[in-house]
Scaffold this active site. Structure first.
Site, PDB file in Angstrom:
ATOM      1  N   HIS A 112      11.696 -14.613   6.117  1.00  0.00           N
ATOM      2  CA  HIS A 112      12.218 -15.511   7.366  1.00  0.00           C
ATOM      3  C   HIS A 112      11.166 -16.563   7.425  1.00  0.00           C
ATOM      4  O   HIS A 112       9.774 -15.801   7.433  1.00  0.00           O
ATOM      5  CB  HIS A 112      12.916 -14.898   8.486  1.00  0.00           C
ATOM      6  CG  HIS A 112      14.259 -14.121   7.978  1.00  0.00           C
ATOM      7  ND1 HIS A 112      15.459 -14.753   8.090  1.00  0.00           N
ATOM      8  CD2 HIS A 112      14.327 -13.009   7.524  1.00  0.00           C
ATOM      9  CE1 HIS A 112      16.318 -13.986   7.576  1.00  0.00           C
ATOM     10  NE2 HIS A 112      15.649 -12.926   7.384  1.00  0.00           N
ATOM     11  N   ASN A 157      22.151   4.070  -8.171  1.00  0.00           N
ATOM     12  CA  ASN A 157      23.006   5.286  -7.658  1.00  0.00           C
ATOM     13  C   ASN A 157      23.465   4.670  -6.349  1.00  0.00           C
ATOM     14  O   ASN A 157      23.349   3.533  -6.078  1.00  0.00           O
ATOM     15  CB  ASN A 157      22.124   6.360  -7.522  1.00  0.00           C
ATOM     16  CG  ASN A 157      22.761   7.646  -7.483  1.00  0.00           C
ATOM     17  OD1 ASN A 157      24.004   7.893  -7.257  1.00  0.00           O
ATOM     18  ND2 ASN A 157      22.096   8.639  -8.017  1.00  0.00           N
ATOM     19  N   THR A 170       5.031  -3.570  -1.713  1.00  0.00           N
ATOM     20  CA  THR A 170       4.822  -4.839  -1.116  1.00  0.00           C
ATOM     21  C   THR A 170       4.183  -5.845  -1.918  1.00  0.00           C
ATOM     22  O   THR A 170       3.463  -6.842  -1.435  1.00  0.00           O
ATOM     23  CB  THR A 170       4.050  -4.819   0.287  1.00  0.00           C
ATOM     24  OG1 THR A 170       2.785  -3.782   0.214  1.00  0.00           O
ATOM     25  CG2 THR A 170       5.088  -3.849   1.013  1.00  0.00           C
ATOM     26  N   LYS A 171       3.309  -5.323  -3.137  1.00  0.00           N
ATOM     27  CA  LYS A 171       2.546  -5.913  -3.707  1.00  0.00           C
ATOM     28  C   LYS A 171       3.012  -5.645  -5.402  1.00  0.00           C
ATOM     29  O   LYS A 171       3.749  -4.648  -5.647  1.00  0.00           O
ATOM     30  CB  LYS A 171       1.107  -5.942  -3.644  1.00  0.00           C
ATOM     31  CG  LYS A 171       0.455  -4.308  -4.169  1.00  0.00           C
ATOM     32  CD  LYS A 171      -0.782  -4.432  -3.697  1.00  0.00           C
ATOM     33  CE  LYS A 171      -1.300  -2.782  -4.236  1.00  0.00           C
ATOM     34  NZ  LYS A 171      -2.754  -2.830  -3.809  1.00  0.00           N
ATOM     35  N   GLY A 194      14.781   7.512  -4.627  1.00  0.00           N
ATOM     36  CA  GLY A 194      15.795   7.344  -3.479  1.00  0.00           C
ATOM     37  C   GLY A 194      14.795   6.835  -2.487  1.00  0.00           C
ATOM     38  O   GLY A 194      13.885   7.013  -2.171  1.00  0.00           O
ATOM     39  N   LYS A 215      -0.865   7.524  -9.767  1.00  0.00           N
ATOM     40  CA  LYS A 215      -1.456   8.295 -11.169  1.00  0.00           C
ATOM     41  C   LYS A 215      -0.869   7.110 -12.216  1.00  0.00           C
ATOM     42  O   LYS A 215       0.001   6.374 -12.119  1.00  0.00           O
ATOM     43  CB  LYS A 215      -0.409   9.547 -11.235  1.00  0.00           C
ATOM     44  CG  LYS A 215      -0.633  10.213 -12.656  1.00  0.00           C
ATOM     45  CD  LYS A 215       0.047  11.350 -12.822  1.00  0.00           C
ATOM     46  CE  LYS A 215      -0.102  12.127 -13.879  1.00  0.00           C
ATOM     47  NZ  LYS A 215       0.931  13.311 -14.075  1.00  0.00           N
ATOM     48  N   ARG A 227       0.964   2.334  -3.407  1.00  0.00           N
ATOM     49  CA  ARG A 227      -0.395   2.417  -4.127  1.00  0.00           C
ATOM     50  C   ARG A 227      -0.322   3.190  -5.399  1.00  0.00           C
ATOM     51  O   ARG A 227       0.554   3.998  -5.292  1.00  0.00           O
ATOM     52  CB  ARG A 227      -1.438   2.791  -3.218  1.00  0.00           C
ATOM     53  CG  ARG A 227      -1.392   4.327  -2.882  1.00  0.00           C
ATOM     54  CD  ARG A 227      -2.203   4.821  -1.674  1.00  0.00           C
ATOM     55  NE  ARG A 227      -2.144   6.301  -1.651  1.00  0.00           N
ATOM     56  CZ  ARG A 227      -1.059   6.818  -1.268  1.00  0.00           C
ATOM     57  NH1 ARG A 227      -0.138   6.221  -0.749  1.00  0.00           N
ATOM     58  NH2 ARG A 227      -1.246   8.319  -1.063  1.00  0.00           N
TER      59      ARG A 227
END
Length: 186
Positions: A115, A85, A165-166, A142, A183, A180
């Site tokens: 960086h 989108n 981030t993981k 979004g 569900k 995280r």
């Protein structure tokens, strides 16, 4: 024989983003991206033809809404039935790979570069690529941000605004900052 900065980047090694070859490739891609963003507003079919020149691989049924941004394009591979989108931005220093049937909400951002932590290296333009790999049947709401080095399995839903981030496996709804599992999905 020493590797070029582009060869280092593509190999996932530390490289200098100030390299003239890479700067020239970003400028060339920016012209194509600008063409895509302009023409897509009035002629979506022509826009998709331009986008197919930008991306390394695009399966059938490619639909990307303008504006879209990426650095190189040649590090992006999308499977069949891909939709992004408005306002998506892919920093494709490392590879970004999508499976089939992936849906991205507006303003999804995918980053594949870190960086340097050392201030002297960072000031010189040292960057470290981190590929992002996404399986089949992704739905990213979004404003989702996916950071370098993340792998997501099949049938993953990412709640709007999440910062991933993981890595996560198959059949999960994830959300939050940092994301995280909310569900398990069937």
């Amino acid at each position: 024989m020493a590797k070029t900065e582009k060869e280092k980047m593509l190999a996932g090694e530390r490289y200098l983003n100030t390299d003239p070859e890479l700067a020239d490739e970003r400028r060339t891609n920016r012209r194509l991206i600008n063409q895509f963003n302009d023409v897509s507003k009035t002629n979506p079919e022509t826009g998709i033809e331009v986008m197919r020149q930008i991306l390394n691989r695009a399966g059938k049924s490619l639909d990307i809404q303008p504006p879209f941004q990426c650095d190189y394009g040649y590090n992006i591979n999308v499977g069949d039935n891909f939709f992004a989108n408005y306002g998506c931005c892919f920093i494709d220093v490392g590879a970004i790979t999508f499976g089939d049937n992936c849906l991205l909400g507006p303003n999804v951002q995918i980053y594949t570069v870190n960086h340097a932590f050392d201030v002297k290296d960072r000031d010189r333009g040292v960057e470290i690529p981190g590929n992002v790999t996404i399986g089949d049947h992704l739905w990213a709401g979004g404003g989702v941000i996916i950071t370098p080095g993340v792998t997501l399995g099949n049938n993953v839903i990412i709640a709007a605004g999440a910062v991933v981030t993981k890595s996560f496996g198959d059949n999960v709804l994830i959300g939050g900052n940092p994301a995280r599992v909310i569900k398990k999905l069937k």
